[in-house]
Write a protein that holds these residues in place. Structure first.
Motif, PDB file in Angstrom:
ATOM      1  N   LYS A 170       0.846  -1.195   0.000  1.00  0.00           N
ATOM      2  CA  LYS A 170       0.000   0.000   0.000  1.00  0.00           C
ATOM      3  C   LYS A 170       0.884   1.250   0.000  1.00  0.00           C
ATOM      4  N   GLY A 171       2.088   1.079  -0.509  1.00  0.00           N
ATOM      5  CA  GLY A 171       3.069   2.159  -0.541  1.00  0.00           C
ATOM      6  C   GLY A 171       4.397   1.758   0.060  1.00  0.00           C
ATOM      7  N   VAL A 172       4.407   0.698   0.865  1.00  0.00           N
ATOM      8  CA  VAL A 172       5.645   0.223   1.474  1.00  0.00           C
ATOM      9  C   VAL A 172       6.119  -1.011   0.717  1.00  0.00           C
ATOM     10  N   SER A 173       7.376  -1.005   0.304  1.00  0.00           N
ATOM     11  CA  SER A 173       7.936  -2.074  -0.526  1.00  0.00           C
ATOM     12  C   SER A 173       9.378  -2.320  -0.107  1.00  0.00           C
ATOM     13  N   ALA A 174       9.918  -3.440  -0.587  1.00  0.00           N
ATOM     14  CA  ALA A 174      11.339  -3.729  -0.374  1.00  0.00           C
ATOM     15  C   ALA A 174      12.066  -3.890  -1.698  1.00  0.00           C
ATOM     16  N   CYS A 175      11.443  -3.424  -2.790  1.00  0.00           N
ATOM     17  CA  CYS A 175      12.071  -3.599  -4.104  1.00  0.00           C
ATOM     18  C   CYS A 175      11.697  -2.452  -5.024  1.00  0.00           C
ATOM     19  N   ALA A 176      12.632  -1.516  -5.199  1.00  0.00           N
ATOM     20  CA  ALA A 176      12.365  -0.368  -6.074  1.00  0.00           C
ATOM     21  C   ALA A 176      12.276  -0.786  -7.532  1.00  0.00           C
ATOM     22  N   THR A 177      13.099  -1.742  -7.937  1.00  0.00           N
ATOM     23  CA  THR A 177      13.049  -2.198  -9.318  1.00  0.00           C
ATOM     24  C   THR A 177      11.697  -2.818  -9.646  1.00  0.00           C
ATOM     25  N   CYS A 178      11.120  -3.515  -8.652  1.00  0.00           N
ATOM     26  CA  CYS A 178       9.816  -4.155  -8.862  1.00  0.00           C
ATOM     27  C   CYS A 178       8.686  -3.131  -8.872  1.00  0.00           C
ATOM     28  N   ASP A 179       8.720  -2.185  -7.928  1.00  0.00           N
ATOM     29  CA  ASP A 179       7.544  -1.350  -7.667  1.00  0.00           C
ATOM     30  C   ASP A 179       7.729   0.135  -7.941  1.00  0.00           C
ATOM     31  N   GLY A 180       8.948   0.561  -8.260  1.00  0.00           N
ATOM     32  CA  GLY A 180       9.179   1.995  -8.458  1.00  0.00           C
ATOM     33  C   GLY A 180       8.321   2.612  -9.537  1.00  0.00           C
ATOM     34  N   PHE A 181       7.991   1.821 -10.562  1.00  0.00           N
ATOM     35  CA  PHE A 181       7.198   2.326 -11.681  1.00  0.00           C
ATOM     36  C   PHE A 181       5.836   2.842 -11.231  1.00  0.00           C
ATOM     37  N   PHE A 182       5.310   2.277 -10.140  1.00  0.00           N
ATOM     38  CA  PHE A 182       3.982   2.673  -9.662  1.00  0.00           C
ATOM     39  C   PHE A 182       3.986   4.054  -9.008  1.00  0.00           C
ATOM     40  N   PHE A 183       5.181   4.627  -8.796  1.00  0.00           N
ATOM     41  CA  PHE A 183       5.273   5.908  -8.097  1.00  0.00           C
ATOM     42  C   PHE A 183       5.839   6.997  -9.003  1.00  0.00           C
ATOM     43  N   ARG A 184       5.503   6.914 -10.263  1.00  0.00           N
ATOM     44  CA  ARG A 184       5.955   7.917 -11.221  1.00  0.00           C
ATOM     45  C   ARG A 184       5.458   9.301 -10.821  1.00  0.00           C
ATOM     46  N   GLY A 185       6.398  10.257 -10.720  1.00  0.00           N
ATOM     47  CA  GLY A 185       6.040  11.624 -10.388  1.00  0.00           C
ATOM     48  C   GLY A 185       5.651  11.861  -8.942  1.00  0.00           C
ATOM     49  N   LYS A 186       5.851  10.879  -8.076  1.00  0.00           N
ATOM     50  CA  LYS A 186       5.460  11.005  -6.671  1.00  0.00           C
ATOM     51  C   LYS A 186       6.691  11.088  -5.772  1.00  0.00           C
ATOM     52  N   LYS A 187       6.476  11.587  -4.550  1.00  0.00           N
ATOM     53  CA  LYS A 187       7.554  11.634  -3.577  1.00  0.00           C
ATOM     54  C   LYS A 187       7.771  10.246  -2.983  1.00  0.00           C
ATOM     55  N   VAL A 188       9.042   9.848  -2.902  1.00  0.00           N
ATOM     56  CA  VAL A 188       9.360   8.532  -2.362  1.00  0.00           C
ATOM     57  C   VAL A 188      10.525   8.643  -1.381  1.00  0.00           C
ATOM     58  N   ALA A 189      10.619   7.632  -0.529  1.00  0.00           N
ATOM     59  CA  ALA A 189      11.701   7.580   0.459  1.00  0.00           C
ATOM     60  C   ALA A 189      12.346   6.206   0.418  1.00  0.00           C
ATOM     61  N   VAL A 190      13.635   6.172   0.730  1.00  0.00           N
ATOM     62  CA  VAL A 190      14.386   4.925   0.827  1.00  0.00           C
ATOM     63  C   VAL A 190      15.005   4.874   2.209  1.00  0.00           C
TER      64      VAL A 190
ATOM     65  N   ALA B  35      17.802   4.241  -4.387  1.00  0.00           N
ATOM     66  CA  ALA B  35      17.526   5.675  -4.468  1.00  0.00           C
ATOM     67  C   ALA B  35      17.863   6.207  -5.859  1.00  0.00           C
ATOM     68  N   LEU B  36      19.014   5.809  -6.385  1.00  0.00           N
ATOM     69  CA  LEU B  36      19.398   6.252  -7.722  1.00  0.00           C
ATOM     70  C   LEU B  36      18.424   5.741  -8.775  1.00  0.00           C
ATOM     71  N   TYR B  37      18.009   4.502  -8.652  1.00  0.00           N
ATOM     72  CA  TYR B  37      17.049   3.945  -9.615  1.00  0.00           C
ATOM     73  C   TYR B  37      15.733   4.717  -9.583  1.00  0.00           C
ATOM     74  N   LEU B  38      15.286   5.077  -8.403  1.00  0.00           N
ATOM     75  CA  LEU B  38      13.989   5.748  -8.267  1.00  0.00           C
ATOM     76  C   LEU B  38      13.972   7.124  -8.912  1.00  0.00           C
ATOM     77  N   THR B  39      15.144   7.718  -9.106  1.00  0.00           N
ATOM     78  CA  THR B  39      15.160   9.017  -9.781  1.00  0.00           C
ATOM     79  C   THR B  39      14.722   8.909 -11.237  1.00  0.00           C
ATOM     80  N   ASN B  40      14.633   7.691 -11.764  1.00  0.00           N
ATOM     81  CA  ASN B  40      14.088   7.504 -13.106  1.00  0.00           C
ATOM     82  C   ASN B  40      12.583   7.754 -13.143  1.00  0.00           C
ATOM     83  N   HIS B  41      11.960   7.671 -11.959  1.00  0.00           N
ATOM     84  CA  HIS B  41      10.501   7.807 -11.873  1.00  0.00           C
ATOM     85  C   HIS B  41      10.067   9.013 -11.051  1.00  0.00           C
ATOM     86  N   SER B  42      10.889   9.407 -10.097  1.00  0.00           N
ATOM     87  CA  SER B  42      10.503  10.461  -9.160  1.00  0.00           C
ATOM     88  C   SER B  42      11.510  11.607  -9.185  1.00  0.00           C
TER      89      SER B  42
END
Length: 321
Positions: free
Chosen positions: A132-152, A163-170
């Motif tokens: 519901k927003g908490v995950s342990a895999c950015a590669t798996c779930d990062g796509f669902f947070f495109r344009g949103k604020k995220v934390a690692v 964190a570096l990977y998530l900058t592709n989406h956020s």
């Protein structure tokens, strides 16, 4: 159920790696047995939306995918049993596996696909907001947070890479670390500090994942500064816990070669372990990629390696007659 079962190939684990190994082994006529373990289907059974498994244009459900894999494995001749292996003996052949059910399994070859589990913080709110927003895999779930604020959460290589990977989406990534310096390799730290999309909060630990809405979803994290004790909130719609993984290799300690992190060592380019006739695939030997599709790929490799091993053994036995 009989007290003993013999098989040419036993597979420990029923995630993508184990079931793919079983599919290939069954198609090769090896009549494999898959022993499911305490989490049938592996980590994908705890994942809801899956968007990155090849062959599906629409979002699919993790549990459904594993049900389909198991059905396919059984359709081509795999026997799937529910049991938990509590002891193994790899010192003699056939290999001996003892189940909690009391059944002894004797296997000419063994494929270990017991996987790895993400390490979690252990907070009740973390468990409540998983998927519901908490995950342990950015590669798996990062796509669902495109344009949103995220934390690692974390400070090692995994956390920095996530964190570096998530900058592709956020455009707004916050790394939260409980110490005042990172444990990650310097080259990764340099990349992190040079990325304007990433902010770092030092000396802080998460005390609560905060959810809101209907349906409920993550809206932020309450963190405590370990120096001052002050509690503040970080707004985030996605939070990725990146404090490492633990491979399920306790059964094999002292019998098979493991690396410094407990992962099974394999011969480069194969799935062969330090014990002839024993093969490893999936997250139990892969600390880098940890994806369903890569696990399935190594499952295929393990089955092919096992088939070649058995064929060589049979040839040697015939030559000796």
């Amino acid at each position: 159920m009989t007290n003993s079962i013999s098989t040419r190939l036993a597979v420990l684990g029923s995630g993508p790696a184990g079931l793919t190994a079983a599919i290939y082994a069954a198609r090769a006529g090896l009549s494999p047995i898959v022993i499911q373990g305490i989490q049938p289907g592996g980590q994908l059974t705890t994942t809801t939306d899956v968007e990155n498994y090849p062959g599906f244009r629409d979002v699919i459900q993790g549990p459904w995918l594993m049900e389909e894999m198991q059905a396919q494995a059984e359709h081509v001749g795999t026997k799937v049993v529910w049991d938990h292996i509590s002891a193994v003996d790899l010192s003699r052949r056939p290999f001996r596996l003892t189940g909690d059910s009391g059944v002894q399994y004797f296997a000419d070859t063994l494929v270990i696909a017991t996987g790895a589990q993400a390490r979690w913080l252990g907070l009740p709110s973390e468990e409540h907001l998983k998927n519901k927003g908490v995950s342990a895999c950015a590669t798996c779930d990062g796509f669902f947070f495109r344009g949103k604020k995220v934390a690692v959460i974390g400070g090692g290589n995994t956390a920095v890479e996530e964190a570096l990977y998530l900058t592709n989406h956020s455009h707004d990534v916050t790394l939260i670390h409980r110490r005042d310096s990172l444990r990650a390799e310097k080259i990764l730290q340099d990349r992190l500090f040079a990325n304007e999309k990433i902010d770092v909060i030092w000396d802080s630990e998460v005390v609560e994942f905060v959810g809101s809405g209907d349906p409920e979803a993550l809206v932020g994290l309450d963190i405590r500064n370990k120096r001052t004790g002050e509690i503040s909130r970080v707004e985030a719609e996605g939070a990725f816990v990146a404090i490492g993984h633990k491979p399920a290799t306790e059964l094999f300690a002292g019998q098979i070669e493991l690396d410094e992190d407990g992962y099974i060592r394999i011969e480069a380019g194969t799935t062969k372990t330090s014990v002839p006739g024993v093969f490893a695939c999936g997250d139990v030997m892969d600390k880098i990629y940890r994806q369903a599709v890569t696990a399935a790929g190594t499952g295929c490799m393990a089955a092919l390696d096992a088939e070649k091993y058995l064929a060589a053994q049979e040839f040697e036995a015939l030559a000796a007659e």
